[in-house]
Design a protein around this motif. Structure first.
Motif, PDB file in Angstrom:
ATOM      1  N   MET A 155      -9.223  15.081   4.608  1.00 12.69           N
ATOM      2  CA  MET A 155      -9.129  15.850   5.856  1.00 12.69           C
ATOM      3  C   MET A 155      -9.503  14.998   7.059  1.00 12.69           C
ATOM      4  N   GLY A 156      -8.825  13.895   7.249  1.00 14.73           N
ATOM      5  CA  GLY A 156      -9.106  13.109   8.444  1.00 14.73           C
ATOM      6  C   GLY A 156     -10.245  12.144   8.247  1.00 14.73           C
ATOM      7  N   ARG A 160     -10.608  28.847  21.384  1.00 16.47           N
ATOM      8  CA  ARG A 160     -10.565  27.713  20.456  1.00 16.47           C
ATOM      9  C   ARG A 160      -9.345  26.818  20.746  1.00 16.47           C
ATOM     10  N   GLY A 161      -9.383  25.643  20.127  1.00 14.56           N
ATOM     11  CA  GLY A 161      -8.290  24.697  20.320  1.00 14.56           C
ATOM     12  C   GLY A 161      -8.555  23.678  21.409  1.00 14.56           C
ATOM     13  N   THR A 201     -14.783  27.909  17.363  1.00 15.24           N
ATOM     14  CA  THR A 201     -13.817  28.112  16.287  1.00 15.24           C
ATOM     15  C   THR A 201     -14.014  29.490  15.670  1.00 15.24           C
ATOM     16  N   ALA A 247      -6.140  27.804   9.209  1.00 14.03           N
ATOM     17  CA  ALA A 247      -5.595  26.569   9.779  1.00 14.03           C
ATOM     18  C   ALA A 247      -6.339  26.188  11.053  1.00 14.03           C
ATOM     19  N   GLY A 248      -6.663  27.196  11.867  1.00 15.87           N
ATOM     20  CA  GLY A 248      -7.406  26.914  13.088  1.00 15.87           C
ATOM     21  C   GLY A 248      -8.797  26.394  12.798  1.00 15.87           C
ATOM     22  N   GLU A 288      -9.768  24.691  10.142  1.00 11.35           N
ATOM     23  CA  GLU A 288      -9.637  23.306   9.679  1.00 11.35           C
ATOM     24  C   GLU A 288      -9.336  22.370  10.849  1.00 11.35           C
ATOM     25  N   GLU A 289      -8.492  22.806  11.743  1.00 11.91           N
ATOM     26  CA  GLU A 289      -8.142  21.978  12.908  1.00 11.91           C
ATOM     27  C   GLU A 289      -9.373  21.722  13.787  1.00 11.91           C
ATOM     28  N   ASP A 290     -10.186  22.742  13.978  1.00 11.84           N
ATOM     29  CA  ASP A 290     -11.361  22.580  14.830  1.00 11.84           C
ATOM     30  C   ASP A 290     -12.413  21.698  14.165  1.00 11.84           C
ATOM     31  N   GLN A 331     -11.656  19.175  12.343  1.00 13.46           N
ATOM     32  CA  GLN A 331     -11.158  17.826  12.579  1.00 13.46           C
ATOM     33  C   GLN A 331     -11.516  17.345  13.983  1.00 13.46           C
ATOM     34  N   THR A 332     -11.510  18.265  14.932  1.00 15.38           N
ATOM     35  CA  THR A 332     -11.967  17.913  16.281  1.00 15.38           C
ATOM     36  C   THR A 332     -13.430  17.487  16.248  1.00 15.38           C
TER      37      THR A 332
END
Length: 237
Positions: free
Chosen positions: A1-2, A156-157, A170, A189-190, A192-194, A196-197
């Motif tokens: 995961m990154g 978020r995002g 998040t 998905a959100g 996991e994306e956050d 990664q941020t």
């Protein structure tokens, strides 16, 4: 995961801030500032590294947290641990707490006056742990710290400067777990994306600062000759 942040070094020895955090926890353990004190088993103050660069702030303790005295120990905690592992971190390397330290009845949402009653404890935790990155989990933590009525889906995002730190809002892990029953839901998905941020921000903390640029050499030009100046002619005698 990154890309994961570099492994942490040996833990720092306890210091004055650690002692203050312990005293704050002892003070909170007997708190009766709001109605939640009447039904709790115990105060769920926080856990983890008191000098962590990453602090996670959730909503309120649930059933399992109320029994065990530690935040995020149920199914939400298992998902949280998995997300942390995915970016190369363990629970004991971060600091985890909640906006409200006592379980609301039947796991209902915390009320505004309950959040307000606990706010000074949260503010002191942030001050004493002094994290570089704060990850807020869910609506209540995100809206409380960002002082906004905007919901988490819109918040978020992106990242937000906050008290000299970086705040990443998040979804709450419990919301992501509930959403897994709906295949079109974006919460997991959100989440996991956050994370990664957060991994990117933590990696930037590990990156050494660039060396200072060499000082520019300043050449001072010769003064312009005075156009009206005429050298004095010396007499012959």
């Amino acid at each position: 995961m990154g890309q994961a942040p570099n492994p942490p070094g040996p833990p720092s020895p306890p210091g004055p801030r650690h002692d203050q955090l312990r005293r704050l926890e002892q003070d909170a353990s007997t708190c009766t500032r709001c109605r939640l004190a009447e039904g709790r088993t115990q105060v769920v103050f926080g856990c983890g590294n008191p000098r962590a660069d990453l602090m996670l702030v959730g909503e309120a303790p649930g059933f399992h947290e109320d029994r065990q005295g530690e935040p995020f120990v149920g199914r939400s905690g298992q998902l949280l641990d998995r997300m942390l592992k995915g970016i190369g971190l363990r629970r004991d390397e971060v600091y985890i707490t909640n906006s409200v330290k006592c379980r609301p009845p039947n796991n209902r949402d915390p009320k505004p006056d309950e959040i307000k009653a606990c706010r000074s404890y949260l503010d002191e935790q942030v001050r004493l742990v002094d994290p570089k990155v704060v990850l807020t989990l869910g609506n209540f933590a995100s809206k409380t710290l960002l002082d906004t009525t905007t919901g988490i889906t819109r918040l978020r995002g992106r990242t937000y400067p906050w008290q000299g730190r970086t705040l990443v809002p998040t979804f709450h892990p419990a919301a992501a777990l509930r959403a897994m029953e709906r295949p079109d839901s974006p919460q997991m998905a959100g989440l996991e994306e956050d994370f990664q941020t957060v991994a990117r921000l933590m990696a930037e903390l590990d990156r050494p600062a660039p060396p200072p640029a060499p000082a520019a050499q300043v050449t001072v030009p010769d003064p312009d000759p005075d156009p009206d100046y005429e050298p004095e002619q010396m007499g012959l005698f």
